[in-house]
Design an enzyme around this catalytic site. Structure first.
Site, short mmCIF file in Angstrom:
data_model
loop_
_atom_site.label_atom_id
_atom_site.label_comp_id
_atom_site.label_asym_id
_atom_site.label_seq_id
_atom_site.Cartn_x
_atom_site.Cartn_y
_atom_site.Cartn_z
N CYS A 38 0.81 -1.23 0.00
CA CYS A 38 0.00 0.00 0.00
C CYS A 38 0.84 1.27 0.00
CB CYS A 38 -0.94 0.01 1.21
SG CYS A 38 -2.33 -1.13 1.08
N ILE A 39 1.56 1.50 1.09
CA ILE A 39 2.17 2.81 1.30
C ILE A 39 3.20 3.17 0.23
CG2 ILE A 39 3.24 4.33 2.98
CD1 ILE A 39 0.48 3.28 3.74
#
Length: 461
Positions: free
Chosen positions: A277-278
């Site tokens: 994600c990040i």
């Protein structure tokens, strides 16, 4: 009595309410499998689909293909496992929840090939009364651009005979408490009827359902959640570099600032970003912004700062070795933790792998230890090549033979006491050993209990 336009929606909602609706989850990884389990636990019949035959075989055998999920949970759930060619199984599902990867390409552009391939596989088998919910993180507009045309290709009208939904996953891999049942779930639909289906579909399994006004709002909210973290991590990583330059303890600075009870949220620095994600999601938003001719300066700057952190770690290691009369070329180096975060074996976008790549390019002799990653996996960062390395045991002899040990990801069960006893130089990228270093006394022992002698010099990076 339902209106004519709510006929199929009312029928589907009734089946959901009665726990008769069959739920199909596509993508049995960190996001999809916990969701499938939650539906099964709540009494729904569940089908799981994946392009990986190993995962399908595991599900059919009552074994878990995902770390942290017990085999007993899979066996008890009774999930039916299928590959994506199982047309009859697709048609039998009342709701199809898409939880497939959405990575970035070589030029940091969105790669939605898994979503497109999934929808192409579904279209021939879709029927009236089915809902398609996209859970994968993506840029605003994706559900409208891809899911609604897929329904149309199957002859279904959104909100009338088929239902297009978006509800982003909020899974936290490695969290033993799970997230599906505890964390509020954003839901959105292409029409009012679609939204009503979305609320009914997720209410039985989510901690709280939060309807929003449009698909794009839900898509943007998911991106913003992760961009918020990326930007703040970029800020604290830059702060770490400033503090090192000023001979300040960045963690003490953060702890001091965190005593303010309002207007501040502590983030911790590290060696870079990893996971699904990040490191990825901010580029989806930046890509969308470029297409609209809009600036995304904070997002792109944070990305550059975070991407530079593995190089900064290598520079700090180089300087520490230089002070000992050693060079990176030919140095024996041990990386502790290959996964991107503690408690999981996931190496996707892991900063450890990037640090490995940078050190290998400089001629270091490398090894690693990670209790959850027994062999070095194939990774994008290394061009799809897996070094022929296995996790090394932390024996006294092996640790003493290393010129330096890099603590990148402190995994559960990792014997850091042995590292402190037998390594000569430790580069700590997360401040894990800061408390030990702060106890340095005049005898040279680093917080050692009676009978212990910690010989390591600890460098924060």
């Amino acid at each position: 009595m339902a209106s004519p336009r709510m006929g199929e929606a009312a029928a589907l909602i009734a089946r959901i309410t009665a726990r008769q609706a069959r739920i199909g989850v596509i993508g049995l990884g960190y996001a999809g499998l916990p969701l499938a389990l939650r539906y099964a636990e709540r009494g729904f019949p569940v089908s799981g689909f994946d392009i990986d035959p190993g995962k399908v075989t595991a599900i059919r055998a009552g074994r878990s293909p995902v770390h942290g999920i017990a085999d007993s949970a899979i066996a008890a759930a009774g999930i039916a496992g299928f590959d994506m060619g199982a047309g009859a199984a697709i048609a039998a599902c009342d709701a199809l929840l898409i939880c497939v990867p959405t990575p970035i390409g070589a030029h940091k552009e969105p790669d939605l090939s898994a979503v497109r391939d999934t929808l192409a596989a579904l279209v021939p088998h879709l029927r009236p009364g089915q809902a398609i919910a996209l859970e994968s993180t993506t840029y605003p507009g994706t559900t409208e651009e891809l899911v609604i045309p897929a329904l149309a290709a199957a002859g279904l009208e959104p909100g009338v005979t088929g239902f297009a939904l978006y509800s982003p996953e909020r899974e936290d891999p490695g969290n033993p408490e799970g997230t599906v049942a505890r964390v509020p779930k954003l839901v959105a639909g292409a029409t009012a009827a679609c939204l009503a289906v979305a609320v009914a579909l997720y209410e039985p399994v989510a901690g709280q359902v939060v309807p929003v006004s449009s698909l794009a709002v839900a898509e943007m909210a998911k991106l913003y959640e992760n961009v918020f973290r990326a930007v703040n991590i970029g800020l604290v990583n830059e702060l770490k570099r400033l503090c090192h330059g000023m001979a300040l303890d960045v963690h003490e600075v953060i702890d001091a600032a965190a005593t303010k009870p309002f207007g501040f949220m502590p983030f911790r620095p590290g060696p870079g970003l990893g996971g699904h994600c990040i490191p990825v999601d901010p580029y989806y938003l930046a890509w969308k912004a470029r297409g609209l001719g809009l600036p995304s300066d904070f997002i792109e700057l944070a990305g550059r700062v975070n991407e530079a952190m593995p190089g900064y770690v290598v520079d700090r290691l180089r300087d520490a070795l230089d002070a000992r009369g050693r060079t990176l070329h030919g140095a024996r180096l041990l990386i502790l933790g290959l996964a991107y975060k503690p408690g999981v074996p996931d190496t996707r976008e892991s900063p450890s792998v990037e640090i490995f790549r940078l050190l290998e390019a400089r001629g270091a002799i490398l090894a690693y230890h990670d209790p959850l990653v027994p062999r070095f996996p194939l990774t994008r960062r290394l061009g799809g090549i897996a070094p022929d390395l296995a996790s090394e045991p932390l024996t006294p002899e092996f640790l003493a033979a290393q010129d330096a040990v890099l603590l990148v990801t402190p995994q559960p069960g990792m014997d850091l006491d042995a590292v402190l006893r037998h390594a000569s130089l430790i580069v700590d990228t997360r401040g894990v050993l800061r408390g030990v270093a702060l106890q340095h006394d005049t005898s040279g022992d680093l917080g050692a209990a009676p009978g212990q002698a910690y010989r390591a010099t600890i460098i924060q990076a």
